[in-house]
Design an enzyme around this catalytic site. Structure first.
Site, PDB file in Angstrom:
ATOM      1  N   ARG A  48      41.400 -14.621  -5.326  1.00  0.00           N
ATOM      2  CA  ARG A  48      40.098 -14.059  -4.892  1.00  0.00           C
ATOM      3  C   ARG A  48      39.297 -13.588  -6.109  1.00  0.00           C
ATOM      4  O   ARG A  48      39.836 -12.910  -6.978  1.00  0.00           O
ATOM      5  CB  ARG A  48      40.332 -12.892  -3.938  1.00  0.00           C
ATOM      6  CG  ARG A  48      39.050 -12.136  -3.563  1.00  0.00           C
ATOM      7  CD  ARG A  48      39.329 -10.968  -2.645  1.00  0.00           C
ATOM      8  NE  ARG A  48      39.522 -11.400  -1.269  1.00  0.00           N
ATOM      9  CZ  ARG A  48      39.725 -10.555  -0.248  1.00  0.00           C
ATOM     10  NH1 ARG A  48      39.755  -9.254  -0.459  1.00  0.00           N
ATOM     11  NH2 ARG A  48      39.905 -11.018   0.969  1.00  0.00           N
ATOM     12  N   SER A 158      43.927  -4.912 -10.058  1.00  0.00           N
ATOM     13  CA  SER A 158      43.742  -3.845  -9.068  1.00  0.00           C
ATOM     14  C   SER A 158      44.906  -3.794  -8.076  1.00  0.00           C
ATOM     15  O   SER A 158      45.178  -2.761  -7.484  1.00  0.00           O
ATOM     16  CB  SER A 158      42.429  -4.058  -8.315  1.00  0.00           C
ATOM     17  OG  SER A 158      42.435  -5.297  -7.661  1.00  0.00           O
ATOM     18  N   ASP A 195      45.706  -4.781  -1.184  1.00  0.00           N
ATOM     19  CA  ASP A 195      44.636  -4.443  -2.119  1.00  0.00           C
ATOM     20  C   ASP A 195      43.388  -5.229  -1.735  1.00  0.00           C
ATOM     21  O   ASP A 195      43.442  -6.444  -1.563  1.00  0.00           O
ATOM     22  CB  ASP A 195      45.066  -4.794  -3.551  1.00  0.00           C
ATOM     23  CG  ASP A 195      43.906  -4.712  -4.520  1.00  0.00           C
ATOM     24  OD1 ASP A 195      43.131  -3.744  -4.420  1.00  0.00           O
ATOM     25  OD2 ASP A 195      43.762  -5.617  -5.359  1.00  0.00           O
ATOM     26  N   SER A 198      42.148  -8.155  -3.971  1.00  0.00           N
ATOM     27  CA  SER A 198      42.934  -9.386  -4.038  1.00  0.00           C
ATOM     28  C   SER A 198      42.980 -10.032  -2.664  1.00  0.00           C
ATOM     29  O   SER A 198      42.898  -9.348  -1.647  1.00  0.00           O
ATOM     30  CB  SER A 198      44.359  -9.094  -4.504  1.00  0.00           C
ATOM     31  OG  SER A 198      44.348  -8.206  -5.589  1.00  0.00           O
TER      32      SER A 198
END
Lengths: 269, 206, 241
Positions: A48, A158, A195, A198
Site C-alpha cells: 500500500r 508504520s 496498521d 499498510s
C-alpha cells in the site's frame, strides 16, 4: 547538470512562508520485515502507498533490487526509497565490474548509509537491506539519518510494531527457508490488518546462499475486492458534448517508382 | 488553502479501456476562489498517442509543459522516433526528482498507447517524481479525493472506447461539481490505435 | 527559541514550540443517508481509529433514537456519543412531558439544531445525520454542520470519506450530469425514487469503494432501514486492511 538542483528552493521558501505546509509526497506508510534462516535470508513488504489518508497505490512494489542477490525493502518517502535504491544499485554494479567481484551486502549498506548521512535525514528512506554474497547471508537496516542495525530479524515502517510483535513471539534460531517465509508473511499480514498505513498484498523475496534470489511478487493476496453489486456502465450518449474533433492516425508509406530508368553505361575493361 | 498546489485549482484523470486509453481534465484557472479563465487545458500531447496531464500550480504547469516539450524535441532529434509512454514516464520522474529539494508543485499523469504494440499505459506521479503504476485509473489535482471515489465506483475493466468516454466523463464531471476549485469546462481525449478523439464537455458554470 | 526539526521547507522558521491541550481528536469513519419514497436509510462503517491504529472493528454509530428516527454523529467519537445521549435524554423528557406524543422528524431536526448551536463556541466536532419518515410517510434525511446549520436532503454522506462518496451519490441518486441518450444533452435523465434494493446496492458499492481508497474506512457496514413498519438493522462485512 549532474546532481540535484536547488533552483526552486528560494522560490518555494517564499511561497510557503506565506502559506502553510508543503504539499504531501506519497509515503509508503508501510510494514517491511526481514528474517535470516539456515542458508539464507528473506525480506517481505506490504503493497500500500498512501498520500495522507488516501490510498494512492493499492499494489506498489516496495522490494527493490540492489544487485541480483541483494534486495532492499523500503519505507518512508516513496520517491526517496525508489531513487536512493536505484542510485546505489547503479554504483554497486559499477563497483562490481571495477573490482571483478560480486558485490557484498555490507558494501551496499555502507554506500546507502554514507549517502543518507550526507543528506542529514532529508532523504526520508528507511530500508531493510538483505542478500547473499561470498561471505554468506546478511540482514541489515538503515535509517534516514544514516544509522544502521544488524540483526537476525528486523521490521521497519508504520506497521513495524505490529510486525515485530509477531517476530518476537514466533521467531526462533535456525529456521528453515519455508519457516522464515511463513514468519515474514505473517508479520507483514499483522501490519496489513492492524496498521492503517499498510494494506493490500504481501511481497516476499528469498535469497539463498549459492542460488539466485527469488522474488515472490504478491505471495499473498488477502485483500481482493469483492465484486460490485451492479455495473455502472452508462448508456452511450449520456454525457453532453459541446464539440468534437477527430485526428486520424495514418501511416504514410512511400514507394518510389521510377520510369524509363536508363541502363547503366557499359564500360569497357 | 494557500498550499501552492491548490492556489489555481484544477484536476485531471486517466483510464485504461480495451485497447484504448482516455485522459481528461477540467478547464478552470483561478486565483484562490476567484475564477480567471475557462480555457486552461491541462493535458498536452507528446507525439501521436502519448499524453501528459499536469495539475497544480499553474506557473509550474506551464513551465514543465515547455520543459517537457523541449526534452521531447531533443529526444526526437536524437532518436529519430516518437517517445513511448513508458519512456516519457521515466523522463518525468527523473526530471521531478532532480528538483527533490525545491520541487515543482505539480501532479503529473501520463497516458498513452505504445507506438508499435498499441499496449495501453497509464501512470501518475507525486510532486517529487514517485511513479504510481496503475492498471485501471489515475487521478490528480484538487478534486483527487472526489475522483478517487467516482473512479473506484464507476470504473470497470475492458470498456470499449465509447463506453470508456462515458465513464471517464461522468467520473470527472461529478467530481469537479463537488470541488470549488475545479470545473468551468472539461476536455476528454479518447485514444485508440488509429484515432484520437477530443471532446469538449458541457459542464456547470458555477 | 527552538528550531522545529522537521521539513526542510520550514527549517528557517524558528518558532517557540507551543504546548496546548487539544480537546478534539479524529476517529475516522464515514456515514451515509438516503431517503426513498416510503423509506429512509442511515448507514455507517463500524471502524473506530486513532492515528494509524484501529481502536475497534465493531463500534456501532448509527442508533435508533425512538419514534422511528435513526441518528448518527460522525467525527470525534466522544462528541458523537455525547450528542446522541443528549438527544435520547431530551426525547425521554419530551415523551414524559407531552403525554407520550410522537416526536415528528422535523421537530427532532429542529431540536438537534439547538443542541448543536447551544455549544456554538465549543462545538461538537461531528457531522450529524438523522433519517426517518415525514408526516406524509415519505423518506426524510436531515444533515447538519458542527454548529447546527441543517437542511433536508435526498441523500448525504458525512465523515472521513464524504468527499469520495458524495459525488457518486449526486450521480447515482439525483442523476446529476446524466442526459437522455440521443437528446444531444438537452433532456435531463428524469428523476425517480429508487427502490430499497437499489439504494442498498448503491450504499454497499459506495462503502466498498471508500474502503478501497480511504484508510480510515473498513471492517463493517451497518445499515439502519426505516419504514412505516419500524427499523431494520443489516450488517455487511467490509475489508479489514
Amino acid at each position: 547538470m549532474a546532481g540535484l538542483s536547488f533552483d526552486n528552493y528560494q522560490r518555494n521558501q517564499y511561497i510557503c512562508a506565506k502559506g502553510h505546509a508543503q504539499p504531501k509526497a506519497t509515503s509508503t506508510g508501510t510494514t517491511i520485515v526481514g528474517c535470516k534462516f539456515n542458508g539464507g535470508v528473506v525480506i517481505a513488504a506490504d503493497t500500500r502507498a498512501t498520500a495522507g489518508n488516501i490510498v494512492a497505490d493499492k499494489n506498489c512494489e516496495k522490494l527493490h533490487r540492489l544487485a541480483p542477490r541483494i534486495w532492499c525493502a523500503g519505507a518512508g518517502t516513496a520517491a526517496d526509497t525508489e531513487m536512493v535504491t536505484q542510485l546505489i544499485a547503479l554504483n554497486l554494479e559499477l563497483h562490481g565490474m571495477w573490482n571483478d567481484r560480486q558485490p557484498r551486502v555490507i558494501t551496499a549498506l555502507t554506500m546507502l548509509k554514507q549517502h543518507l548521512f550526507k543528506y542529514q535525514g532529508h532523504l526520508g528512506a528507511y530500508l531493510i537491506c538483505a542478500g547473499v554474497d561470498p561471505t554468506g547471508a546478511h540482514l541489515m537496516s538503515v535509517q534516514a539519518h544514516g544509522s544502521t542495525d544488524i540483526g537476525e530479524y528486523q521490521s521497519l515502517g508504520s506497521g513495524s510494531l505490529a510486525a515485530m510483535a509477531v517476530l518476537e513471539t514466533k521467531w526462533k534460531p535456525n529456521m528453515t527457508r519455508d519457516e522464515a517465509v511463513l514468519l515474514c508473511a505473517e508479520a507483514i499480514e499483522s501490519g496489513i490488518w492492524n496498521d492503517l498505513g499498510s494494506g493490500s498484498n504481501v511481497d516476499v523475496c528469498v535469497m539463498e546462499v549459492g542460488k539466485d534470489a527469488e522474488l515472490l511478487r504478491n505471495y499473498l493476496t488477502p485483500n481482493v475486492r469483492a465484486p460490485k453489486e451492479r455495473s455502472y456502465k452508462f448508456p452511450r450518449g449520456t454525457t453532453a458534448i459541446l464539440r468534437e474533433s477527430i485526428r486520424e492516425i495514418v501511416d504514410v508509406e512511400e514507394t518510389v517508382i521510377e520510369f524509363n530508368k536508363p541502363e547503366a553505361m557499359e564500360v569497357d575493361a | 488553502m494557500s498550499d501552492p498546489s491548490s492556489i489555481n485549482g484544477g484536476c485531471a484523470v486517466a483510464m485504461v479501456g480495451k485497447d484504448c486509453i482516455a485522459i481528461a481534465c477540467d478547464l478552470r484557472l483561478g486565483n484562490q476562489s476567484l475564477s480567471l479563465a475557462n480555457n486552461f487545458e491541462k493535458v498536452f500531447p507528446f507525439g501521436d498517442k502519448t499524453f501528459l496531464g499536469l495539475t497544480g500550480l499553474a506557473s509550474d504547469v506551464l513551465t514543465l509543459k515547455e520543459d517537457f516539450r523541449l526534452k521531447h524535441n531533443l529526444y526526437k532529434l536524437r532518436e529519430e522516433r516518437e517517445i513511448e509512454p513508458e519512456t516519457l514516464a521515466n523522463l518525468v520522474s527523473s526530471s521531478l526528482y532532480e528538483r527533490r529539494f525545491g520541487p515543482y508543485f505539480v501532479g503529473p499523469i501520463v497516458a498513452g498507447l505504445h507506438s508499435k504494440t498499441n499496449k495501453p499505459f497509464i501512470c501518475g506521479f507525486d510532486l517529487i517524481g514517485c511513479i504510481d503504476f496503475a492498471k485501471d485509473f489515475i487521478v490528480s489535482g484538487t478534486a483527487s479525493d472526489q475522483l478517487y471515489g467516482m473512479c473506484e465506483s464507476l470504473y470497470e475493466p475492458d470498456l470499449e472506447p465509447e463506453d470508456l468516454f462515458e465513464t471517464i466523463s461522468q467520473a470527472l464531471l461529478n467530481a469537479v461539481d463537488r470541488d470549488a476549485l475545479s470545473g468551468w469546462g472539461a476536455v476528454v481525449y479518447i485514444v485508440t490505435k488509429d484515432k484520437v478523439v477530443k471532446r469538449v464537455l458541457r459542464t456547470r458554470q458555477d | 527559541m527552538t528550531t522545529i526539526a522537521s521539513e526542510y521547507g520550514n527549517e528557517n522558521n524558528s518558532v517557540p514550540i507551543e504546548h496546548r491541550f487539544n480537546p478534539y481528536s479524529d476517529n475516522g469513519g464515514t456515514v451515509l443517508g438516503i431517503a426513498g419514497e416510503d423509506f429512509a436509510i442511515l448507514a455507517g462503517d463500524t471502524r473506530i481509529v486513532s492515528g494509524y491504529n484501529i481502536d475497534s472493528r465493531y463500534e456501532p454509530k448509527v442508533f435508533d433514537v425512538g419514534d422511528n428516527i435513526v441518528m448518527t454523529a460522525n467525527g470525534f467519537a466522544a462528541d458523537g456519543a455525547a450528542l446522541i445521549d443528549r438527544f435520547k435524554s431530551a426525547f425521554k423528557w419530551y415523551k414524559f412531558d407531552n403525554n407520550n406524543k410522537k416526536l415528528t422528524i422535523q421537530s427532532a431536526a429542529r431540536y438537534i439544531q439547538h443542541l448543536l448551536y447551544g455549544k456554538r463556541f465549543f462545538p461538537f466536532y461531528v457531522s450529524t445525520l438523522i433519517a426517518g419518515l415525514d408526516e406524509e410517510g415519505k423518506g426524510a434525511v436531515y444533515s447538519y454542520d458542527p454548529v447546527g446549520s441543517y437542511e433536508r436532503e435526498q441523500c448525504r454522506a458525512g465523515g472521513a470519506a464524504a468527499s469520495l462518496i458524495m459525488p457518486f451519490l449526486d450521480n447515482q441518486v439525483n442523476f446529476k450530469n446524466q442526459f437522455e441518450p440521443g437528446s444531444d444533452g438537452r433532456v435531463k435523465k428524469p428523476l425517480r425514487y429508487l427502490s430499497l434494493e437499489e439504494v442498498l446496492a448503491l450504499v454497499r458499492d459506495a462503502f466498498t469503494s471508500a474502503t478501497e481508497r480511504h484508510i480510515q474506512v473498513g471492517d463493517g457496514l451497518e445499515v439502519l432501514i426505516v419504514t412505516k413498519d419500524g427499523i431494520k438493522k443489516v450488517y455487511y462485512p467490509l475489508k479489514r486492511d
